[in-house]
Design a protein around this motif. Structure first.
Motif, short mmCIF file in Angstrom:
data_model
loop_
_atom_site.label_atom_id
_atom_site.label_comp_id
_atom_site.label_asym_id
_atom_site.label_seq_id
_atom_site.Cartn_x
_atom_site.Cartn_y
_atom_site.Cartn_z
N ARG A 140 0.82 -1.21 0.00
CA ARG A 140 0.00 0.00 0.00
C ARG A 140 0.86 1.27 0.00
O ARG A 140 0.42 2.32 -0.47
N ALA A 141 2.04 1.16 0.56
CA ALA A 141 2.90 2.34 0.70
C ALA A 141 3.63 2.70 -0.58
O ALA A 141 4.29 3.75 -0.64
N ILE A 142 3.58 1.84 -1.60
CA ILE A 142 4.27 2.12 -2.86
C ILE A 142 3.25 2.12 -4.00
O ILE A 142 2.14 1.59 -3.87
N PRO A 176 12.32 -5.48 -3.25
CA PRO A 176 13.18 -4.52 -2.54
C PRO A 176 12.43 -3.34 -1.95
O PRO A 176 12.86 -2.77 -0.95
N ASN A 177 11.29 -2.98 -2.54
CA ASN A 177 10.53 -1.84 -2.03
C ASN A 177 9.64 -2.20 -0.84
O ASN A 177 9.13 -1.30 -0.17
N VAL A 178 9.43 -3.49 -0.62
CA VAL A 178 8.61 -3.90 0.53
C VAL A 178 9.43 -4.74 1.52
O VAL A 178 8.86 -5.47 2.32
N ARG A 179 10.76 -4.62 1.48
CA ARG A 179 11.58 -5.49 2.31
C ARG A 179 11.42 -5.19 3.79
O ARG A 179 11.55 -6.10 4.62
N ILE A 215 17.13 0.57 6.58
CA ILE A 215 16.71 0.55 5.17
C ILE A 215 16.07 1.87 4.78
O ILE A 215 16.33 2.42 3.71
N ARG A 216 15.24 2.44 5.67
CA ARG A 216 14.62 3.72 5.36
C ARG A 216 15.67 4.82 5.25
O ARG A 216 15.60 5.70 4.41
#
Length: 263
Positions: A155-157, A183-186, A255-256
């Motif tokens: 949901r965040a991407i 990689p975008n939801v790791r 990661i962030r």
């Protein structure tokens, strides 16, 4: 203004005491094995027990397999539902909630009846096949947490834009899934993975009825035959669980931070 702040602070203090006081009492009791003095004899006894090392190592291995199977099952499913079939999302959410409603003992008896030695798929005939059945059972138990963690990350991407951009560059479906989406939801996957690890480490019912040498049955066995060691094991299990929660925060923050750093 002060009265408005007093209520939330009071609730937080009472909740903290409700949570911390029993833990402190358990830890204090675990130090009383040597009469008249506090000591870590109970912890030394636990760590010197070969069954502790074997059971904890076994549960750790099963937990890692459960995480791998869960990620390979949930990430593609949640991605396809988010991108192609959003209408069935409520149905899938309801299905993933069922392990929270159906008791674990009902699940394991269903497995034993369906996969016993006389069935078409005898998964309880050997130790390795029973281990596989245990992994599948733990994947089901962890499904509500893993699916919601991954779904929150998706949901965040902007899944649609990322997919279209990757397709315009000639990327295949597997490339998009594992090199663009994953990689975008790791962070979300790590959250679900550590929650899964905590669930597997403390689970008793399924491992016991499948007669596997897991950490949960070992906790019960020690509790039935000792006084101070069970308290020590309870503290150890608590530390392991909260270490998992801390790793979620640590890896998530790292990661962030790396994502936000300029390139």
């Amino acid at each position: 203004m002060k009265s408005e702040r007093f209520g939330p602070w009071l609730a937080m203090v009472l909740g903290t005491l409700y949570f911390v006081v029993p833990l402190i009492a358990t830890f204090e009791f675990s130090l009383r094995k040597r009469r008249g003095v506090y000591s870590f004899d109970a912890y030394a006894s636990v760590f010197s027990d070969s069954r502790f090392i074997e059971s904890f190592g076994y549960s750790t291995f099963i937990a890692l397999l459960t995480i791998v199977v869960g990620v390979l099952l949930v990430v593609p499913t949640a991605y396809v539902i988010r991108l192609r079939m959003p209408r069935i999302r409520p149905v899938v959410e309801f299905i993933t909630l069922l392990p929270l409603v159906i008791p674990a003992i009902v699940i394991v008896f269903g497995y034993l009846r369906l996969y016993n030695s006389s069935s078409f798929l005898p998964l309880t005939g050997t130790a390795r096949s029973t281990d596989l059945l245990l992994v599948f059972a733990y994947v089901v138990l962890a499904m509500p947490y893993m699916y919601r963690a991954v779904d929150t990350g998706l949901r965040a991407i902007d899944v649609k834009t990322l997919t279209e951009a990757a397709e315009s560059l000639g990327a295949s479906w597997w490339t998009i899934l594992f090199k663009v989406i994953l990689p975008n939801v790791r962070v979300a996957v790590l959250s679900g993975a550590f929650l899964t690890f905590a669930i597997v480490i403390g689970e008793f019912t399924i491992a016991s009825l499948l007669n596997r040498p897991a950490f949960g049955p070992y906790l019960q066995l020690v509790g039935a035959n000792s006084a101070y060691e069970p308290s020590a094991l309870a503290v150890i299990a608590f530390v392991v669980t909260w270490a998992c929660m801390g790793l979620i925060q640590l890896f998530g923050s790292g990661i962030r931070g790396s994502s936000a750093a300029p390139r």
